[in-house]
Design a protein around this motif. Structure first.
Motif, short mmCIF file in Angstrom:
data_model
loop_
_atom_site.label_atom_id
_atom_site.label_comp_id
_atom_site.label_asym_id
_atom_site.label_seq_id
_atom_site.Cartn_x
_atom_site.Cartn_y
_atom_site.Cartn_z
N GLY A 8 0.43 13.79 5.41
CA GLY A 8 1.05 13.04 4.33
C GLY A 8 0.01 12.47 3.39
N LEU A 9 0.34 12.44 2.10
CA LEU A 9 -0.57 11.93 1.08
C LEU A 9 0.19 11.02 0.11
N GLY A 10 -0.45 9.93 -0.31
CA GLY A 10 0.12 9.05 -1.32
C GLY A 10 -0.98 8.50 -2.20
N LEU A 11 -0.73 8.46 -3.51
CA LEU A 11 -1.83 8.13 -4.43
C LEU A 11 -1.31 7.60 -5.76
N MET A 81 1.42 3.90 -0.52
CA MET A 81 1.83 4.04 0.88
C MET A 81 3.25 4.56 1.00
N LYS A 82 4.13 4.14 0.09
CA LYS A 82 5.49 4.67 0.09
C LYS A 82 5.48 6.19 -0.05
N GLU A 83 4.64 6.70 -0.96
CA GLU A 83 4.59 8.14 -1.16
C GLU A 83 4.05 8.84 0.09
N PHE A 143 0.38 -7.56 4.28
CA PHE A 143 1.60 -7.42 3.50
C PHE A 143 2.29 -6.10 3.81
N LEU A 144 1.53 -5.01 3.85
CA LEU A 144 2.12 -3.70 4.12
C LEU A 144 2.59 -3.59 5.57
N ILE A 229 -3.43 8.29 3.53
CA ILE A 229 -3.33 9.58 4.20
C ILE A 229 -2.69 9.36 5.56
N VAL A 230 -1.81 10.24 5.96
CA VAL A 230 -1.24 10.20 7.30
C VAL A 230 -1.97 11.23 8.15
N LEU A 231 -2.58 10.75 9.24
CA LEU A 231 -3.25 11.61 10.21
C LEU A 231 -2.39 11.70 11.46
#
Length: 397
Positions: A8-11, A81-83, A143-144, A229-231
């Motif tokens: 997963g990727l978010g940016l 992070m949502k993405e 917060f996250l 990034i999701v690992l």
């Protein structure tokens, strides 16, 4: 154990509010560096910045309810992070599970609200400032964690410009040691008077768009971004997963030379790249492309070039994407790791911008045009103040 895979990727950065938008700008050679619109600083009209093209008020629209202590740093992180979570298809139950770790990074943290906190502290009313609790560099992580109800190990890195590269490295080690099944890793930073004034005091801010590795480079442009990034362990991958790349290796070393410079011999950069190759089980010749740290400061570009010449018999193709986003500080390692993953996944490299003449001492020229080329392994470098140097190696899956 199985391999560590990127699922997963978010940016969000100055060149786009999604991974796809960032890739489109990189491939087209479109920089996001320019006049700042939302930054409240006297330097907004004097210097170029890599500012995200969204106001804090617009970013706030993603929040349900009232969060009086939230900062721009937090909101940038939330967007990215949502993405990443959606891209990896992580459920609310998975996020709550103890097997999901969250490792983030930041250098600015809530310092973007220093002025407001100072004003509150000097106000005649006895009320505490709502920004006091959000001032720490770990505030966005907390917060996250609360927003997404993360149930596993949570940690924050603040090692200057290598912060989120080290967050990625730490998340991978949690997976390797059986302390998590998946890890959301990355970092965030926003533009702030505090950091702008600090970098200006060091006299390393350029009054024009930065020129990484150019002999006429004048310094860096500050930027802001969030990248995650999701690992996941290979044994937990299902046919429904998109696997972007494999995290093959990583290395961290400290130059131990100067608070804001690396040594002429580039020992820290050399050793961290060498260490990343060793953990990946690769020879230097296996690296096909390097996303260089490439800040466009006099010291960094020369010493990074020296390190590459020490390590490689023939320096691989390389470029600096800071010519698009500016230097995003604690977010830079994650942002550029994502760009490295996109290099592999799409088999393409993105050019450095604004380059004309090589540094006389080293003679190296970065990639200057968009190219499609076969890539097996990409290295991403992040070198921080205090000499904290980190390299990541991603492999095609």
């Amino acid at each position: 154990m199985g391999r560590i895979l990127v699922t997963g990727l978010g940016l969000i950065s100055a060149i786009g509010d999604s991974v796809a938008a960032n890739r489109q700008a990189l491939a087209a050679g479109n920089s996001g560096i320019g006049a700042a619109t939302y930054l409240e600083s006297k330097y907004a009209a004097l210097l170029p910045f890599g500012e995200i093209k969204k106001s804090t008020e617009t970013l706030l629209e993603a929040l349900p309810g009232s969060y009086p202590e939230v900062t721009r740093t937090d909101l940038i992180a939330l967007h990215a992070m949502k993405e990443a979570i959606a891209d990896a298809g992580l459920s609310a139950a998975q996020l709550r599970d103890r097997s999901t770790a969250f490792i983030s990074a930041s250098t600015v943290g809530g310092m973007c609200l220093t002025d407001k906190m100072y004003a509150d502290a000097n106000a005649t009313e006895a009320n505490n400032s709502p920004f006091l609790g959000s001032y720490s560099n770990s505030a966005s992580t907390l917060f996250l964690q609360s927003f997404f109800t993360i149930g596993g190990i949570v940690n924050t890195f603040n090692t200057a410009c290598s912060s989120s590269a080290n967050a990625i490295m730490y998340g991978a080690r949690l997976l390797q040691n059986g302390l998590a099944e998946r890890a959301i890793v990355g970092g965030t930073d926003s533009l702030a008077k505090f950091t702008i004034n600090g970098f200006n005091a060091l006299m390393i801010l350029s009054n024009e768009p930065c020129r990484p590795f150019d002999s006429a480079r004048k310094g860096l442009n500050l930027g802001e971004a969030g990248g995650f990034i999701v690992l996941e362990k290979e044994e937990h991958i299902t046919p429904s997963h998109t696997v972007y790349a494999e995290l093959k290796g990583f290395g961290n070393n400290n130059d131990a030379y100067h608070p804001s410079s690396t040594s002429e011999n580039a020992d820290g950069p050399f050793l961290c790249m060498q260490g990343a190759l060793q953990t990946a089980g690769l020879e230097p010749g296996a690296i096909d492309f390097i996303n260089a740290h490439g800040t466009a400061t006099e010291n960094n570009d020369e010493t990074e070039s020296v390190a590459m010449l020490r390590l490689f018999d023939q320096v691989p193709a390389f470029a600096s994407t800071k010519s698009y986003t500016g230097h995003t500080l604690g977010a830079a390692g994650a942002v550029e790791a994502i760009y490295s993953i996109l290099n592999l996944y799409h088999q393409e490299v993105y050019p450095s911008l604004n380059f004309e003449t090589p540094v006389e001492k080293t003679g190296l020229t970065p990639v200057l045009s968009y190219q499609q080329r076969p890539l097996r392994h990409v290295m991403s470098n992040s070198f921080g103040f205090g000499g904290n140097c980190s390299s990541l190696i991603f492999g095609r899956y």
